[in-house]
Design an enzyme around this catalytic site. Structure first.
Site, mmCIF file in Angstrom:
data_model
loop_
_atom_site.group_PDB
_atom_site.id
_atom_site.type_symbol
_atom_site.label_atom_id
_atom_site.label_comp_id
_atom_site.label_asym_id
_atom_site.label_seq_id
_atom_site.Cartn_x
_atom_site.Cartn_y
_atom_site.Cartn_z
ATOM 1 N N SER A 168 -0.730 -11.328 -12.570
ATOM 2 C CA SER A 168 -2.031 -11.772 -12.068
ATOM 3 C C SER A 168 -2.481 -13.133 -12.570
ATOM 4 O O SER A 168 -3.498 -13.643 -12.098
ATOM 5 C CB SER A 168 -3.102 -10.723 -12.388
ATOM 6 O OG SER A 168 -2.978 -9.634 -11.513
ATOM 7 N N TYR A 184 -11.787 -5.279 -8.679
ATOM 8 C CA TYR A 184 -10.559 -6.072 -8.647
ATOM 9 C C TYR A 184 -9.686 -5.645 -7.470
ATOM 10 O O TYR A 184 -9.333 -4.469 -7.346
ATOM 11 C CB TYR A 184 -9.814 -5.854 -9.956
ATOM 12 C CG TYR A 184 -8.779 -6.871 -10.305
ATOM 13 C CD1 TYR A 184 -9.111 -7.970 -11.083
ATOM 14 C CD2 TYR A 184 -7.465 -6.723 -9.900
ATOM 15 C CE1 TYR A 184 -8.151 -8.900 -11.448
ATOM 16 C CE2 TYR A 184 -6.498 -7.643 -10.254
ATOM 17 C CZ TYR A 184 -6.846 -8.730 -11.028
ATOM 18 O OH TYR A 184 -5.899 -9.652 -11.385
ATOM 19 N N SER A 185 -9.341 -6.564 -6.604
ATOM 20 C CA SER A 185 -8.560 -6.241 -5.417
ATOM 21 C C SER A 185 -7.529 -7.321 -5.152
ATOM 22 O O SER A 185 -7.877 -8.484 -4.909
ATOM 23 C CB SER A 185 -9.466 -6.075 -4.189
ATOM 24 O OG SER A 185 -8.702 -5.902 -3.014
ATOM 25 N N ASN A 186 -6.261 -6.945 -5.191
ATOM 26 C CA ASN A 186 -5.201 -7.899 -4.884
ATOM 27 C C ASN A 186 -5.307 -8.438 -3.463
ATOM 28 O O ASN A 186 -4.852 -9.552 -3.176
ATOM 29 C CB ASN A 186 -3.842 -7.225 -5.090
ATOM 30 C CG ASN A 186 -3.544 -6.954 -6.550
ATOM 31 O OD1 ASN A 186 -3.534 -7.860 -7.372
ATOM 32 N ND2 ASN A 186 -3.330 -5.702 -6.886
ATOM 33 N N GLY A 225 -1.728 -11.125 -16.985
ATOM 34 C CA GLY A 225 -1.111 -10.440 -15.865
ATOM 35 C C GLY A 225 0.194 -9.789 -16.262
ATOM 36 O O GLY A 225 0.805 -10.147 -17.270
ATOM 37 N N PHE A 274 -10.973 5.100 -8.972
ATOM 38 C CA PHE A 274 -12.413 5.231 -9.127
ATOM 39 C C PHE A 274 -12.768 5.809 -10.500
ATOM 40 O O PHE A 274 -11.944 6.445 -11.168
ATOM 41 C CB PHE A 274 -12.970 6.114 -8.013
ATOM 42 C CG PHE A 274 -12.802 5.510 -6.638
ATOM 43 C CD1 PHE A 274 -13.750 4.645 -6.114
ATOM 44 C CD2 PHE A 274 -11.672 5.779 -5.884
ATOM 45 C CE1 PHE A 274 -13.586 4.072 -4.873
ATOM 46 C CE2 PHE A 274 -11.487 5.218 -4.627
ATOM 47 C CZ PHE A 274 -12.453 4.358 -4.124
#
Length: 387
Positions: free
Chosen positions: A88, A194-196, A333, A146
């Site tokens: 990341s 957080y979302s790729n 990352g 979640f």
């Protein structure tokens, strides 16, 4: 770490590292001794990692140290300037490139992404800024985890199924469409997660605005101007160029444990969410140039380093307290047995970059030792004792 929940391109898994390390001072006086840094990386290896390369630049000059081994069953130490998959940390490169396009007038931070990428039918409330700051609400194509422990899966990135399919090619557009087929996590701009997927969309934005493939745009705007000869965007390329340490993945099946060398893989499954390869030297050069104002105008750099309230995430970087009254600009990352650390003071006067090789697993069983080790490194480098 960039996320308190599980996230595909954050370290670590688990490992069984052995070996000792050597530190060498290459600046600020010949052979400078930094026993506290050497001790910490050796303890990191002792906690289960295979090997580590550490590079520190501060008022004392440059210190480079290694610990552990480059390969399970071997005795050679990790190469002091070996190439590694940076996971990341790729997001910081991608965000910087987007912001350079903003500086050039090709994009606006408040532009609706749908205006540039109409083919996806995106919610028009989603802006370029929201992609870079993870406030879009778009489903993470590597799965959503979640707070109550429930999981909505995305693509396969764990277990034997991933190991057996690790050379498969994914198109960035297909990763986005998979994500958009799932419910959004929240309304755009109302929360942080957080979302790729955000950074795959950022890649597609770059390609649309520049009219060039991402590797070419990255080379023109960042890699070539900074002389980052050991940094690359591999797309579907499977190899990590030598020299490098090895990465591993372990899975359980029918009560048996299998460990596989996964250094070679097709990283298109994570795309610009975490596919780049670099070295600790190049990461130092990059982050020093970034915070030093060589890549972005002052106003955009300030925007980049302004954190949102929930997680302290700016635009492709984390803004983190050191615990001793200071602040660092950072992004870490990891990807399937390789990990990278990148930290800098806001003025670039002190940097810490590192590469870690380890044995990953589905339970991410070294997450806590990794967190503790990186915290200690940050304290020792950015909170030196008075006097």
């Amino acid at each position: 770490m960039t996320n308190s929940t599980r996230e595909t391109t954050e370290p670590p898994g688990t490992g069984t590292g052995t070996g000792t390390g050597t530190g060498t001072g290459t600046g600020g006086g010949a052979g400078q001794e930094r026993p506290e840094l050497q001790r910490t990386i050796e303890e990191l290896v002792a906690s289960g990692f295979t090997g580590i390369q550490l590079r520190v630049h501060d008022e004392r000059g440059e210190w480079v140290g290694t610990a552990g081994v480059a390969e399970l069953g071997g005795s050679a130490k990790p190469p002091a300037d070996g190439r590694t998959r940076i996971g990341s940390v790729t997001k910081t490169f991608t965000a910087t490139l987007v912001l350079r396009l903003v500086a050039g007038g090709g994009l606006g931070l408040e532009d609706p992404v749908a205006d540039h990428l109409p083919e996806f039918g995106l919610d028009r409330r989603i802006t370029v800024r929201m992609l870079l700051q993870h406030t879009s609400g778009i489903f993470n194509f590597t799965g959503e985890y979640f707070e109550d422990g429930t999981v909505t899966p995305g693509i396969v990135w764990q277990g034997r199924e991933w190991v057996d399919g690790r050379f498969r090619t994914y198109r960035p557009q297909d990763l986005v469409r998979l994500a958009l087929s799932k419910p959004a996590r929240f309304e755009p701009g109302t929360d942080w997660s957080y979302s790729n997927t955000n950074y795959v969309l950022a890649r597609l934005l770059i390609e649309k605005v520049t009219g060039r493939p991402l590797p070419e745009a990255m080379a023109e705007h960042i890699l070539q101007p900074l002389g980052l000869a050991d940094t690359l965007v591999p797309e579907t390329g499977q190899e990590v160029p030598s020299p490098h340490a090895h990465a591993y993945y372990r899975y359980e099946e029918d009560g048996r444990s299998t460990t596989v060398d996964v250094t070679r893989q097709n990283p298109s499954w994570i795309s610009s969410g975490g596919d780049m390869i670099s070295t600790t030297r190049d990461l130092h050069t990059f982050v020093s140039a970034l915070v030093g104002g060589r890549l972005l105008p002052a106003g955009l750099l300030a925007e980049m380093c302004t954190p949102e309230a929930k997680a302290g995430y700016g635009l492709g970087v984390m803004i983190q307290d050191t615990g001793c009254g200071g602040t660092v600009i950072t992004h870490n990352g990891g990807i399937a047995g390789h990990a990278a650390l990148m930290y800098a003071t806001p003025d670039g006067g002190t940097t810490l970059t590192a590469a870690v090789n380890y044995v990953d697993d589905p339970s991410m069983s070294l997450a806590e030792p990794f967190r503790k080790a990186t915290q200690r490194l940050v304290e020792e480098v950015f909170c030196p004792p008075a006097g």
